[in-house]
Design a protein around this motif. Structure first.
Motif, mmCIF file in Angstrom:
data_model
loop_
_atom_site.group_PDB
_atom_site.id
_atom_site.type_symbol
_atom_site.label_atom_id
_atom_site.label_comp_id
_atom_site.label_asym_id
_atom_site.label_seq_id
_atom_site.Cartn_x
_atom_site.Cartn_y
_atom_site.Cartn_z
ATOM 1 N N VAL A 146 74.696 -16.853 -23.946
ATOM 2 C CA VAL A 146 73.576 -15.937 -23.732
ATOM 3 C C VAL A 146 73.940 -14.948 -22.638
ATOM 4 C CG1 VAL A 146 71.166 -15.751 -23.032
ATOM 5 C CG2 VAL A 146 71.895 -17.673 -24.451
ATOM 6 N N ILE A 147 73.700 -13.666 -22.895
ATOM 7 C CA ILE A 147 73.987 -12.624 -21.918
ATOM 8 C C ILE A 147 72.989 -12.716 -20.781
ATOM 9 C CG2 ILE A 147 74.113 -10.132 -21.553
ATOM 10 C CD1 ILE A 147 74.877 -9.925 -24.551
ATOM 11 N N GLY A 148 73.482 -12.907 -19.553
ATOM 12 C CA GLY A 148 72.629 -13.146 -18.401
ATOM 13 C C GLY A 148 71.682 -11.989 -18.109
ATOM 14 N N VAL A 159 78.527 -6.681 -18.288
ATOM 15 C CA VAL A 159 78.156 -8.066 -18.008
ATOM 16 C C VAL A 159 79.355 -8.718 -17.331
ATOM 17 C CG1 VAL A 159 77.433 -10.271 -19.000
ATOM 18 C CG2 VAL A 159 76.639 -8.125 -20.013
ATOM 19 N N ASP A 160 79.185 -9.152 -16.089
ATOM 20 C CA ASP A 160 80.308 -9.673 -15.312
ATOM 21 C C ASP A 160 80.829 -10.999 -15.834
ATOM 22 O OD1 ASP A 160 80.175 -7.476 -13.697
ATOM 23 O OD2 ASP A 160 78.989 -8.442 -12.135
ATOM 24 N N SER A 196 73.284 -9.871 -9.723
ATOM 25 C CA SER A 196 73.089 -9.962 -11.165
ATOM 26 C C SER A 196 74.418 -9.879 -11.894
ATOM 27 C CB SER A 196 72.187 -8.826 -11.629
ATOM 28 O OG SER A 196 72.161 -8.776 -13.026
ATOM 29 N N VAL A 197 74.493 -10.559 -13.043
ATOM 30 C CA VAL A 197 75.693 -10.475 -13.863
ATOM 31 C C VAL A 197 75.638 -9.259 -14.783
ATOM 32 C CG1 VAL A 197 76.068 -12.964 -13.842
ATOM 33 C CG2 VAL A 197 74.728 -11.947 -15.694
ATOM 34 N N ARG A 198 74.482 -8.598 -14.824
ATOM 35 C CA ARG A 198 74.314 -7.462 -15.721
ATOM 36 C C ARG A 198 74.036 -6.194 -14.914
ATOM 37 N NH1 ARG A 198 69.404 -7.537 -19.962
ATOM 38 N NH2 ARG A 198 70.221 -9.609 -20.390
ATOM 39 N N ARG A 199 74.729 -5.101 -15.265
ATOM 40 C CA ARG A 199 74.500 -3.846 -14.543
ATOM 41 C C ARG A 199 74.725 -2.669 -15.495
ATOM 42 N NH1 ARG A 199 79.667 -1.891 -13.175
ATOM 43 N NH2 ARG A 199 81.299 -3.456 -13.540
ATOM 44 N N VAL A 200 74.096 -1.544 -15.183
ATOM 45 C CA VAL A 200 74.232 -0.317 -15.961
ATOM 46 C C VAL A 200 74.795 0.755 -15.046
ATOM 47 C CG1 VAL A 200 73.019 1.450 -17.289
ATOM 48 C CG2 VAL A 200 72.303 -0.946 -17.452
ATOM 49 N N ASP A 201 75.842 1.460 -15.494
ATOM 50 C CA ASP A 201 76.451 2.475 -14.633
ATOM 51 C C ASP A 201 75.754 3.823 -14.832
ATOM 52 O OD1 ASP A 201 77.451 3.618 -16.958
ATOM 53 O OD2 ASP A 201 79.554 3.229 -16.486
#
Length: 261
Positions: A170-172, A18-19, A6-11
């Motif tokens: 658009v944010i992936g 967003v990568d 995924s291009v989106r992740r939460v730490d």
């Protein structure tokens, strides 16, 4: 077949990363004459729409000016002397580059209101704020006519918006978590995403929503955890031949739920 990362992740701190995201593009967009710098002197009528081409070479040259710029909840010109702290919700990364015809880069979001707006789909796009010099030169690009060209571009900020002028900005979406412990939460989040859309569809059509939402629901309903790995590579899409997961025969039909609009 493994899922794409995924291009989106939460730490662990809840910050959203967003990568890769399209930030701007070398395309033709419409602007009113009053929006164009020095438009009156260039002969642009104030209340008329004009088609301006965001020049490819100018965009490429401006890429580095977007590195590290603030992300805001709305468009506001920002300087060190005039810094609206309450509107700053994140930052553009230091990897902005031109990949024809797009300007792309990574993003990070820190503020809860921005993260909620993105994750719920309420604000899923970005829009760049920048200075430029307009040239009153008519022509065409990829078969589309334009009334002027944007040159000498220098970026000031990025803003979260519902509908951008650049349609690809658009944010992936991320794939739902396939961890066995969090799978029910993933399904719950997907149902919440659907309800949010039904309550506030914005400018996204039901068909567009279905195209992104249904595959995620399919994956969440039919995945089977791997015994040896908690990574995404340990999960198979439901449509692959062979073992399709313990839930596939019971819950897979639920993934055919469609959002009507």
């Amino acid at each position: 077949m493994a899922y794409d990362r995924s291009v989106r992740r939460v730490d662990k701190d809840g910050h959203l990363f967003v990568d890769k995201c399209t930030l701007s593009s070398a395309i033709i967009s419409e602007y009113y004459g009053w929006e164009i710098p020095d438009g009156g002197n260039l002969g642009f009528t104030r209340d008329r729409l004009y088609r301006l081409y965001r020049d490819e070479n100018a965009l490429k040259a401006a890429a580095s000016s977007l590195n590290g710029k603030p992300i805001l909840m709305d468009h506001t010109a920002i300087t060190a002397e005039n810094h609206p702290h309450q509107k700053v919700v994140g930052s553009v990364g230091s990897d902005v580059r031109f990949e024809n015809p797009h300007l792309v880069g990574s993003l990070s979001f820190w503020a809860p209101e921005a993260i909620e707006a993105i994750q719920s789909g309420r604000m899923r796009s970005v829009s760049a704020g920048y200075r430029y010099r307009a040239l009153r030169v008519a022509g065409s690009h990829n078969g589309e006519r334009y009334d002027g060209i944007m040159t000498s571009i220098h970026f000031n900020h990025l803003a979260l918006v519902e509908t951008p002028r650049v349609p690809d900005a658009v944010i992936g979406d991320s794939l739902p978590s396939m961890d066995k412990k969090t799978m029910p939460d993933s399904i719950e989040n997907l149902l919440s995403e659907r309800l949010t859309f039904l309550k506030n569809p914005s400018n996204v059509s039901a068909d567009d929503f279905n195209r992104t939402w249904l595959p995620k629901l399919d994956a969440a309903l039919t995945a089977e955890p791997s015994e040896s790995s908690g990574a995404m590579d340990g999960y198979l899409p439901h449509n692959r031949q062979g073992n399709t997961g313990k839930l596939s025969g019971v819950l897979a039909p639920l993934a055919r739920i469609r959002v009507l609009g």
